[in-house]
Design a protein around this motif. Structure first.
Motif, PDB file in Angstrom:
ATOM      1  N   ASP A  43       0.484  -3.579 -13.275  1.00 27.17           N
ATOM      2  CA  ASP A  43       1.854  -3.078 -13.115  1.00 27.17           C
ATOM      3  C   ASP A  43       1.936  -1.875 -12.176  1.00 27.17           C
ATOM      4  O   ASP A  43       3.011  -1.330 -11.949  1.00 27.17           O
ATOM      5  CB  ASP A  43       2.447  -2.708 -14.475  1.00 27.17           C
ATOM      6  N   GLY A  44       0.777  -1.450 -11.657  1.00 22.64           N
ATOM      7  CA  GLY A  44       0.748  -0.331 -10.720  1.00 22.64           C
ATOM      8  C   GLY A  44       0.752   1.026 -11.393  1.00 22.64           C
ATOM      9  O   GLY A  44       0.956   2.048 -10.738  1.00 22.64           O
ATOM     10  N   GLU A  45       0.515   1.053 -12.671  1.00 22.33           N
ATOM     11  CA  GLU A  45       0.498   2.303 -13.427  1.00 22.33           C
ATOM     12  C   GLU A  45      -0.817   3.041 -13.166  1.00 22.33           C
ATOM     13  O   GLU A  45      -1.896   2.474 -13.366  1.00 22.33           O
ATOM     14  CB  GLU A  45       0.625   1.980 -14.917  1.00 22.33           C
TER      15      GLU A  45
ATOM     16  N   GLN B  52      -6.530  -2.239   0.865  1.00 18.19           N
ATOM     17  CA  GLN B  52      -5.210  -1.611   0.968  1.00 18.19           C
ATOM     18  C   GLN B  52      -4.357  -2.323   2.011  1.00 18.19           C
ATOM     19  O   GLN B  52      -3.182  -2.613   1.774  1.00 18.19           O
ATOM     20  CB  GLN B  52      -5.339  -0.125   1.316  1.00 18.19           C
TER      21      GLN B  52
ATOM     22  N   THR C  40      -3.280  -5.617   0.623  1.00 19.76           N
ATOM     23  CA  THR C  40      -2.254  -5.403  -0.399  1.00 19.76           C
ATOM     24  C   THR C  40      -0.890  -5.163   0.240  1.00 19.76           C
ATOM     25  O   THR C  40       0.125  -5.671  -0.241  1.00 19.76           O
ATOM     26  CB  THR C  40      -2.645  -4.214  -1.299  1.00 19.76           C
TER      27      THR C  40
ATOM     28  N   ALA D 210       2.419  -7.458  -0.218  1.00 23.78           N
ATOM     29  CA  ALA D 210       3.700  -6.897  -0.662  1.00 23.78           C
ATOM     30  C   ALA D 210       4.827  -7.304   0.284  1.00 23.78           C
ATOM     31  O   ALA D 210       5.931  -7.659  -0.159  1.00 23.78           O
ATOM     32  CB  ALA D 210       3.598  -5.374  -0.753  1.00 23.78           C
TER      33      ALA D 210
END
Length: 181
Positions: A47-49, A111, A114, A118
């Motif tokens: 969840d990107g937490e 990165q 990713t 996105a």
């Protein structure tokens, strides 16, 4: 000024979800005051937490070992991401002069990938399945552009690694009084 440093450290620690690991292997989420499972930690990451795992007794940072444990479970779960050859090659970089460069190279490439993912996800949300199908079949210039950008970034990182190695080699040889041609 030490007070400002303490405030900055407190702000940084509140930005992360603090998980405490107890000797009985249980994980305690300090944000929700509940025990959680490794799969729930995985979901927080998905969840990107931002997550930090600390040993409840010593305060040691266990985040990397917990993340590696999640990766190990995923790899053993039947749909591995890494081949044996990739894992063997990664192992070969440990203790090698290139270890630090390899980590930075992988991090920057993941990165960049990713970011591409996105952007593609963002684009796919406004497209119908029929539009998406046509989009993928036409090999859109945007997709090629994004992948080209990824390849360029990867090449740029590799070039930086080569330049750093060259400088370090020159410095080392210079320390021994050897000039490189």
């Amino acid at each position: 000024m030490p007070e400002d440093d303490n405030q900055a450290a407190a702000a940084a620690s509140t930005a992360q979800r603090l998980i405490k690991k107890y000797p009985n292997r249980r994980l305690y989420d300090t944000s929700t005051s509940t025990y959680i499972t490794l799969s729930e930690v995985k979901q927080l990451v998905m969840d990107g937490e931002p997550v930090a795992v600390r040993d409840a007794k010593t305060g040691d940072d266990l985040t990397r070992s917990i993340l590696l444990q999640i990766i190990l479970e995923e790899e053993a779960g039947g749909a591995p991401m890494f081949t044996e050859a990739v894992l063997a090659n990664i192992i070969r970089f440990y203790g090698h002069a290139m270890q630090g460069f390899m980590g930075a190279y992988l991090e920057k490439n993941v990165q960049a990938f990713t970011e591409i993912q996105a952007r593609m996800t963002e684009q796919s949300q406004v497209m119908t399945p029929e539009m998406w199908s046509k989009y993928m079949h036409l090999q859109s210039p945007m997709l090629k552009g994004m992948m080209g950008s990824y390849v360029e970034q990867s090449q740029a990182v590799f070039t930086q690694v080569q330049e750093q190695m060259q400088k370090q080699t020159e410095q080392m040889l210079g320390a021994f009084g050897i000039k490189q041609r």
